[in-house]
Design a protein around this motif. Structure first.
Motif, PDB file in Angstrom:
ATOM      1  N   GLY A  28       0.788  -1.227   0.000  1.00  0.00           N
ATOM      2  CA  GLY A  28       0.000   0.000   0.000  1.00  0.00           C
ATOM      3  C   GLY A  28       0.820   1.277   0.000  1.00  0.00           C
ATOM      4  N   ALA A  29       1.826   1.372   0.868  1.00  0.00           N
ATOM      5  CA  ALA A  29       2.624   2.596   0.957  1.00  0.00           C
ATOM      6  C   ALA A  29       3.366   2.870  -0.350  1.00  0.00           C
ATOM      7  CB  ALA A  29       3.616   2.499   2.114  1.00  0.00           C
ATOM      8  N   ALA A  30       3.948   1.838  -0.929  1.00  0.00           N
ATOM      9  CA  ALA A  30       4.668   2.008  -2.196  1.00  0.00           C
ATOM     10  C   ALA A  30       3.700   2.384  -3.316  1.00  0.00           C
ATOM     11  CB  ALA A  30       5.427   0.734  -2.549  1.00  0.00           C
ATOM     12  N   ARG A  31       2.511   1.795  -3.319  1.00  0.00           N
ATOM     13  CA  ARG A  31       1.502   2.136  -4.330  1.00  0.00           C
ATOM     14  C   ARG A  31       1.049   3.585  -4.193  1.00  0.00           C
ATOM     15  NH1 ARG A  31      -1.247  -1.295  -7.541  1.00  0.00           N
ATOM     16  NH2 ARG A  31      -0.848  -3.497  -7.326  1.00  0.00           N
ATOM     17  N   ARG A  32       0.853   4.023  -2.952  1.00  0.00           N
ATOM     18  CA  ARG A  32       0.387   5.397  -2.734  1.00  0.00           C
ATOM     19  C   ARG A  32       1.417   6.424  -3.172  1.00  0.00           C
ATOM     20  NH1 ARG A  32      -2.121   2.654   1.315  1.00  0.00           N
ATOM     21  NH2 ARG A  32      -0.460   2.909   2.830  1.00  0.00           N
ATOM     22  N   ALA A  33       2.688   6.049  -3.215  1.00  0.00           N
ATOM     23  CA  ALA A  33       3.719   6.961  -3.719  1.00  0.00           C
ATOM     24  C   ALA A  33       3.544   7.180  -5.222  1.00  0.00           C
ATOM     25  CB  ALA A  33       5.107   6.407  -3.429  1.00  0.00           C
TER      26      ALA A  33
ATOM     27  N   VAL B  86      -7.574   0.578 -11.035  1.00  0.00           N
ATOM     28  CA  VAL B  86      -7.313   1.623 -10.052  1.00  0.00           C
ATOM     29  C   VAL B  86      -7.219   0.942  -8.691  1.00  0.00           C
ATOM     30  CG1 VAL B  86      -8.166   3.734  -8.974  1.00  0.00           C
ATOM     31  CG2 VAL B  86      -8.639   3.300 -11.398  1.00  0.00           C
ATOM     32  N   THR B  87      -6.117   1.169  -7.997  1.00  0.00           N
ATOM     33  CA  THR B  87      -5.964   0.588  -6.660  1.00  0.00           C
ATOM     34  C   THR B  87      -6.039   1.700  -5.620  1.00  0.00           C
ATOM     35  OG1 THR B  87      -4.668  -1.231  -7.549  1.00  0.00           O
ATOM     36  CG2 THR B  87      -4.505  -0.862  -5.188  1.00  0.00           C
ATOM     37  N   THR B  88      -5.026   2.520  -5.531  1.00  0.00           N
ATOM     38  CA  THR B  88      -5.039   3.616  -4.560  1.00  0.00           C
ATOM     39  C   THR B  88      -5.432   4.945  -5.195  1.00  0.00           C
ATOM     40  OG1 THR B  88      -2.729   4.197  -4.935  1.00  0.00           O
ATOM     41  CG2 THR B  88      -3.191   2.518  -3.225  1.00  0.00           C
ATOM     42  N   GLY B  89      -5.358   5.036  -6.503  1.00  0.00           N
ATOM     43  CA  GLY B  89      -5.610   6.297  -7.202  1.00  0.00           C
ATOM     44  C   GLY B  89      -4.344   7.098  -7.439  1.00  0.00           C
TER      45      GLY B  89
END
Length: 175
Positions: free
Chosen positions: A114-119, A140-143
């Protein structure tokens, strides 16, 4: 016409259309397109995406279509970029030009936490574009990817950035 999901648009995206929940029965279509060279699903998926875009009441109609490019490694591995195939097919159905406007650097998002995706990925715009743009992506996962793409497109003059994706991989309320 198929129903679309209610999904909040990420920062910088003026409107978002998503066809289905990635946990549902249509997941196999996306997995096939991404991993099994099942490009035969592109016409039907493009029909659905274009139909969903046509019924949206956005502030401005998109005048150009682009896509979130996959990484060079994924394109080499698959032999194609699934979002490019979708973007071209959607653009034909909407009778809009399809242009490569974004460049991608770095790694694929798939498989990251999650954290890496949100970056988000590092995306930059390739040329000036002063029109409303429709951005195509597969999932689309985190946007974060759409937000990064929208920021890049707006930095070169896109008046609005709208997005259309096949699926959302989290519960719609959690984006």
């Amino acid at each position: 016409m198929d129903e679309t999901l209610e999904v909040s648009a990420p920062d910088g995206v003026s409107g978002l259309v998503v066809l289905f929940d990635y946990r549902g029965p249509d997941r196999e279509l996306v997995l096939g397109l991404k991993h099994n060279r099942s490009v035969g699903a592109v016409p039907a998926l493009a029909d659905r995406l274009a139909a969903a875009v046509r019924v949206e009441t956005w502030a401005e109609d998109p005048e150009m279509v682009t896509w979130v490019p996959t990484t060079r490694a994924r394109r080499s591995e698959r032999g194609y970029d699934q979002s490019l195939l979708l973007a071209k097919a959607v653009a034909r159905r909407l009778r809009l030009p399809c242009r490569r406007l974004l460049q991608r650097r770095g790694h694929a998002q798939e498989g990251l936490g999650g954290a890496a995706r949100r970056a988000g990925p590092e995306l930059s715009a390739r040329r000036l574009v002063a029109v409303p743009v429709l951005l195509i992506d597969d999932v689309v996962t985190t946007g974060a990817t759409l937000a990064s793409a929208a920021a890049a497109l707006r930095s070169v003059g896109a008046s609005e950035v709208y997005a259309a994706a096949l699926a959302v991989s989290r519960a719609p309320a959690s984006l």
